[in-house]
Design an enzyme around this catalytic site. Structure first.
Site, short mmCIF file in Angstrom:
data_model
loop_
_atom_site.label_atom_id
_atom_site.label_comp_id
_atom_site.label_asym_id
_atom_site.label_seq_id
_atom_site.Cartn_x
_atom_site.Cartn_y
_atom_site.Cartn_z
CD GLN A 481 30.62 42.99 44.45
OE1 GLN A 481 29.51 42.50 44.44
NE2 GLN A 481 31.11 43.60 43.39
CG HIS A 482 33.69 37.47 49.00
ND1 HIS A 482 34.84 36.90 48.49
CD2 HIS A 482 32.75 37.39 48.00
CE1 HIS A 482 34.62 36.50 47.24
NE2 HIS A 482 33.36 36.78 46.93
#
Length: 545
Positions: A481-482
């Site tokens: 989730q980056h």
């Protein structure tokens, strides 16, 4: 000066997360007129906490990493949740990233890791022949890292070697952390003790949790549900800067989904158009514009904003908008310790190992971070035991034993900027108000595969040093989730979207804020770097408005 007769505002900021909030606050404090447009609604901490508290299952078996993140947040038709099928996956590797479209943005549910990059991360191509170099170096950003850490309230350990080599303090800092680090739970002390003979140097993560009263934030009480929401507001989130911006006169419009950016023949952005949940459309003008809608929505909006003059969308003369999508695609290992270590006290993450953060090996394998998750999947343990027919006092005893000994160790690999990895607006699928869904093509290359193979061996070595049984090794391209890289920074307008100041090459009054401008990913959470760049954008805007 606010020339309201000519413009609706001096500055329009699209997106109300940490990046947009930082810029809006700084400009509003300086007396500039600022309008912030946010696609999603305002949320109240008490409501989110209550929804989460009443959820029947806090940990999803299918996605332990998410820890229920996002589930307590609103999912109205005009901003479909990324926890559903909003993101259209068309590549060989899924990129199921999770971000929030609410006032304050994704920091509501982030793990709160706030790392600096190290100097060598900015020179990946020059030093290791991989990926891209940045047009700026660590030295140019260091001052802004200090300011971003003060704005976000970062807790950390001064003098620590964050390169993982156990040597002198690195990266170099001109100021100490705003707050000292939190106390380390027993589990982390014990793991560090067991791994030390193997040459593994423990590093305590800098993060946005208060270790002393900081602004309106109380001290972290160790509730251990940072994902999906800090119940007491000890952890930083972007709504705090939006509140500050409003106190200084900025105007926030929530539930305002920007769907088009207009530009004149001279290249200057003239206006934005947005849609309300009822389908009505509106238009606003400004002197300057900042696009801060994170790494999927920002390029989607630019690519949707086509016209006769800009048939390929805004800021896209290079054809790089939406391309070079990066992330920290990872692997993980579930282990059962041979003794009680009692994870789950304090924040959800704190102990990491960075032995493979930097060195000549980066020519052959990507840098990576190894983190010990400080979470206890009690409901998964319980449901697994019940499925096996374990009940009564034996069930109780076994839940206690396994919750005290189960650990998850995760590896985050750096990925390279690959132009084929991209996000585009879907040509066939739209949301409830007629806006295209994001379509994502993502893949990994042999460089990542080499890292995976190396990382599996490394994880097995760590498990042996801890006398732990490996229950599962998951190498299935886990998403961390980056989101990075979709509006990449560079000096050459032919192969980048923004310049070294995060100004779009094609439009002098449009800046892009956030992690999407990063030319390389390092192996570290990118939020603090995006925040430092945003403070830098604010400085530039104050010179121009």
């Amino acid at each position: 000066m606010n020339n309201s007769s000519q413009f609706d505002a001096d500055l329009i900021v699209i997106g109300s997360g940490v990046m947009g909030g930082l810029i809006a606050t700084r400009l509003a404090k300086a007396g500039k007129s600022v309008i912030i447009l946010e696609a999603g609604p305002r949320v109240k901490r008490a409501d989110i906490v209550e929804t989460y508290r009443n959820a029947p299952v806090k940990l999803s078996l299918a996605n332990m990493k998410a820890q229920g993140s996002g589930s307590p947040f609103p999912n109205p038709p005009h901003i479909p949740s990324t926890y559903g099928d909003y993101l259209q996956q068309v590549g060989p590797v899924k990129y199921p990233t999770k971000y929030l479209r609410v006032v304050g943005g994704t920091t509501w549910h982030f793990g709160s890791a706030l790392w600096r990059m190290i100097p060598n991360d900015f020179k990946l191509r020059t030093l290791y022949g991989r990926g891209r170099d940045w047009p700026i170096g660590y030295d140019e950003l260091e001052h802004y890292y200090n300011e971003a850490e003060a704005e976000l309230g970062v807790s950390g350990v001064d003098g620590q070697d964050e390169s993982g080599h156990g040597g002198a303090a690195h990266p170099p800092r001109s100021k100490p952390f705003p707050m000292k680090g939190l106390n380390e739970p027993y589990f982390m002390q014990r793991v560090a003790e067991m791994l030390k003979p193997g040459g593994y140097n423990p590093v305590i993560e800098p993060h946005g949790r208060a270790s002393r009263p900081y602004g309106n934030r109380p001290v972290c009480a160790g509730n251990n549900n940072c994902n999906p929401v800090c119940p007491i507001g000890a952890k930083y989130d972007g709504s705090m800067h939006i509140d500050a911006a409003e106190r200084h006169g900025a105007k926030l419009l929530d539930n305002a989904v920007v769907h088009k950016i207009e530009a004149g023949d001279d290249g200057k952005i003239t206006a934005v158009q947005y849609t309300r949940p009822d389908g009505s459309t509106h238009r606003l003008t400004a002197r300057h514009f900042v696009l801060a809608a994170y790494g999927i929505e920002s390029p989607k909006l630019l690519l949707m904003s086509t016209s006769e003059k800009y048939p390929n969308g805004i800021a896209n003369s290079s054809d790089q908008v939406g391309r070079n999508l990066m992330g920290h695609t990872g692997i993980s290992m579930n282990i059962m310790m041979g003794e009680d270590v009692w994870p789950g006290q304090g924040p959800t993450e704190l102990l990491v190992y960075l032995n493979w953060r930097d060195g000549p090996f980066r020519k052959d394998i990507p840098s990576y971070k190894t983190k010990f998750r400080n979470t206890v999947p009690t409901s998964q343990i319980a449901s697994g035991l019940i499925e096996k027919g374990v009940f009564g006092s034996r069930l109780d005893a076994e839940i206690r034993r396994q919750s005290a000994r189960s650990l998850n160790v995760a590896v985050d690999f750096e990925t390279e900027a690959l132009p084929q990895n991209r996000i585009v607006p879907s040509k066939t699928k739209r949301d409830a108000i007629g806006i295209p869904l994001p379509e994502i093509y993502y893949s990994v290359n042999d460089y990542w595969n080499a890292g995976r193979d190396f990382g599996v061996t490394d994880l097995k070595r760590m498990a042996a040093l801890m006398n732990a049984e490996i229950l599962k090794m998951d190498t299935s391209h886990q998403d961390r989730q980056h989101i990075m890289g979709t509006t990449i920074m560079g000096d050459d307008p032919k192969d980048s979207v923004v310049d070294r100041d995060c100004r779009t090459h094609d439009h002098p009054n449009l800046f892009i804020a956030g992690t999407s401008v990063m030319p390389s990913a390092s192996c570290m959470n990118p939020t603090l770097t995006g925040a430092a760049l945003s403070v830098r954008i604010a400085d530039q805007l104050l010179k121009e408005i």
